[in-house]
Design a protein around this motif. Structure first.
Motif, mmCIF file in Angstrom:
data_model
loop_
_atom_site.group_PDB
_atom_site.id
_atom_site.type_symbol
_atom_site.label_atom_id
_atom_site.label_comp_id
_atom_site.label_asym_id
_atom_site.label_seq_id
_atom_site.Cartn_x
_atom_site.Cartn_y
_atom_site.Cartn_z
ATOM 1 N N THR A 73 0.887 -1.159 0.000
ATOM 2 C CA THR A 73 0.000 0.000 0.000
ATOM 3 C C THR A 73 0.926 1.210 0.000
ATOM 4 O O THR A 73 2.155 1.051 -0.027
ATOM 5 N N GLY A 74 0.353 2.403 0.067
ATOM 6 C CA GLY A 74 1.214 3.583 0.040
ATOM 7 C C GLY A 74 2.123 3.708 1.252
ATOM 8 O O GLY A 74 2.989 4.586 1.296
ATOM 9 N N MET A 92 -1.231 -0.722 -4.036
ATOM 10 C CA MET A 92 -2.689 -0.519 -4.012
ATOM 11 C C MET A 92 -2.943 0.967 -3.741
ATOM 12 O O MET A 92 -3.536 1.341 -2.738
ATOM 13 N N ALA A 93 -2.494 1.806 -4.645
ATOM 14 C CA ALA A 93 -2.619 3.261 -4.512
ATOM 15 C C ALA A 93 -2.259 3.857 -5.861
ATOM 16 O O ALA A 93 -1.430 3.283 -6.590
ATOM 17 N N VAL A 94 -2.858 4.977 -6.187
ATOM 18 C CA VAL A 94 -2.426 5.650 -7.418
ATOM 19 C C VAL A 94 -1.112 6.370 -7.178
ATOM 20 O O VAL A 94 -0.238 6.413 -8.050
ATOM 21 N N GLY A 95 -0.932 6.928 -5.973
ATOM 22 C CA GLY A 95 0.325 7.593 -5.632
ATOM 23 C C GLY A 95 1.392 6.546 -5.372
ATOM 24 O O GLY A 95 1.093 5.445 -4.911
ATOM 25 N N LEU A 123 -10.065 4.711 -8.692
ATOM 26 C CA LEU A 123 -10.384 5.509 -7.503
ATOM 27 C C LEU A 123 -10.731 6.966 -7.827
ATOM 28 O O LEU A 123 -11.049 7.746 -6.926
ATOM 29 N N ARG A 157 -1.161 14.672 -1.184
ATOM 30 C CA ARG A 157 -0.238 13.968 -0.300
ATOM 31 C C ARG A 157 0.234 14.905 0.790
ATOM 32 O O ARG A 157 0.393 16.110 0.560
ATOM 33 N N HIS A 169 -6.902 9.943 5.886
ATOM 34 C CA HIS A 169 -6.496 9.414 4.569
ATOM 35 C C HIS A 169 -7.521 8.390 4.055
ATOM 36 O O HIS A 169 -7.181 7.226 3.810
ATOM 37 N N SER A 212 -10.194 7.688 -0.857
ATOM 38 C CA SER A 212 -10.572 6.613 -1.799
ATOM 39 C C SER A 212 -11.382 5.513 -1.114
ATOM 40 O O SER A 212 -11.683 4.491 -1.731
ATOM 41 N N ARG A 263 -12.164 0.636 -2.805
ATOM 42 C CA ARG A 263 -11.013 -0.038 -2.185
ATOM 43 C C ARG A 263 -10.882 -1.475 -2.709
ATOM 44 O O ARG A 263 -9.782 -1.969 -2.940
ATOM 45 N N MET A 320 -9.362 -1.277 -6.142
ATOM 46 C CA MET A 320 -7.924 -0.978 -6.054
ATOM 47 C C MET A 320 -7.124 -2.233 -5.703
ATOM 48 O O MET A 320 -6.064 -2.498 -6.272
HETATM 49 C C1 8YV Z 1 -4.709 4.995 -0.738
HETATM 50 C C2 8YV Z 1 -4.035 7.137 -1.965
HETATM 51 O O1 8YV Z 1 -5.773 4.596 0.022
HETATM 52 O O2 8YV Z 1 -4.177 5.976 -3.993
HETATM 53 C C3 8YV Z 1 -3.565 6.785 -3.318
HETATM 54 O O3 8YV Z 1 -2.528 7.339 -3.741
HETATM 55 O O4 8YV Z 1 -3.584 8.047 -1.389
HETATM 56 C C4 8YV Z 1 -5.114 6.325 -1.316
HETATM 57 O O5 8YV Z 1 -6.132 6.124 -2.228
HETATM 58 C C5 8YV Z 1 -3.464 4.960 0.102
HETATM 59 O O6 8YV Z 1 -2.351 5.417 -0.547
HETATM 60 C C6 8YV Z 1 -3.208 3.548 0.628
HETATM 61 O O7 8YV Z 1 -2.663 2.723 -0.347
#
Ligand code: 8YV
Length: 330
Positions: free
Chosen positions: A55-56, A77-80, A103, A242, A289, A292, A298, A301
């Motif tokens: 995850t992030g 599991m994050a776009v960032g 998301l 962020r 946070h 999403s 979720r 993702m």
């Molecule tokens: C995530 C987020 O839940 O996708 C991203 O970049 O910031 C959030 O949607 C988080 O990063 C956990 O993975």
């Protein structure tokens, strides 16, 4: 090596059905207890693993990569993906993938909700009511700022920024202005009903500023004391991008002194810890946070991250690669 012999480590608790799906393709080990792991523990868990589901929150950097030579893919599991040192991953021949698109709308909904909550003082007034302080109606009780018909400023005009713009322009009759590293092409500008401005113009004109930038060295404290001084005293600021893109200490000062009216924050510098000054302020809406965090998003993702692991390790075809040059080299 046949695919079913690949080992994959899932670094955090995830939906059981996604874990089951991974289990149909790989030998899976997972941190389903969601223990906070040190980098050393993470390295130990990744020994012999070909893939990792992150995850992030999990850092993937050169020391980790050097200690885990079997690793071929890290699926976020994050776009960032500021938790990835992408150049180091590319140098090590390790693919990174993220979880874009699925998301976008959910996250934009939440950014809009934070803007409304901050501007219309929803959290502040609910705290007042719950504390038993409501005695009678008053003409200016929690009178805040309007949203409809006002100017929405968007800093960071990627997919989520554009989804916010559509909501503002089409749903709330807002004038939408934006700033982005690169100006959008005319088609996208028209679709978003948004007008490009330089950063200082955006700061001066926005009644509601929404920050949707990813974090990097170049976006660190993009909104600091000087930028906050440019904003209207009636303005609200929302950060769903962020932590670290906004200088939280400078924001505390600006909210305390009335330099801006209110803020809505879903991401923080050094989260999950917060600048303690934020907790004492009435005019800031704080959420952990969760932009999403709708159940379907979720889940989508998590499936996308899993599908990236499956696609790459079994077929050499990831869905959303971040450093596709690794694919060419292999
Ligand atoms: C995530 C987020 O839940 O996708 C991203 O970049 O910031 C959030 O949607 C988080 O990063 C956990 O993975």
């Amino acid at each position: 090596m046949s695919a079913d012999r690949f080992r994959v480590f899932v670094a955090r608790a995830i939906f059981p059905e996604v874990l089951d799906k991974l289990g149909r393709h790989f030998e899976v080990q997972s941190n389903q207890a969601d223990r906070l792991m040190t980098p050393e523990e993470m390295r130990a868990c990744l020994q012999g693993a070909s893939g990792v589901f992150t995850t992030g929150s999990e850092r993937v950097d050169a020391p980790l990569l050097a200690a885990c030579p079997s690793l071929r893919i890290c699926a976020n599991m994050a776009v960032g993906y500021n938790n990835f040192d992408l150049p180091a991953m590319t140098a090590a021949g390790v693919l990174g993938t993220n979880a874009p698109d699925v998301l976008t709308e959910t996250t934009a909904d939440f950014g809009f909700a934070l803007m409304l909550a901050a501007a219309r003082r929803i959290s502040e007034s609910e705290r007042f009511l719950r504390a038993g302080l409501w005695e009678r109606w008053r003409y200016d009780l929690f009178a805040g700022a309007d949203v409809h018909g006002k100017t929405m400023g968007i800093l960071g005009m990627g997919r989520i920024g554009r989804a916010l713009a559509r909501r503002g322009a089409r749903g709330f009759g807002m004038r939408v202005v934006y700033h982005n590293r690169n100006r959008l092409n005319p088609d996208l500008e028209e679709e978003s009903a948004a007008q490009y401005l330089p950063l200082d113009g955006l700061l001066r004109e926005a009644d509601h500023l929404l920050v949707v930038l990813p974090y990097s060295e170049s976006t660190h404290h993009r909104i600091g004391a000087a930028e906050l001084r440019c904003m209207k005293p009636t303005a609200t600021l929302v950060n769903i991008g962020r932590g670290g893109v906004v200088d939280d200490s400078a924001l505390v000062q600006a909210l305390r002194s009335g330099q801006i009216a209110a803020a809505g924050l879903d991401v923080f510098e050094g989260e999950p810890r917060l600048n303690p000054g934020l907790l004492d302020l009435p005019n800031v809406v704080l959420t952990p946070h969760i932009a999403s965090a709708s159940q379907p998003t979720r889940l989508a993702m998590a499936h996308l991250a899993a599908d990236n692991l499956i696609g790459y390790l079994t077929l050499g075809k990831p869905l959303t690669p971040l450093n596709p040059e690794v694919l060419v080299v292999r």
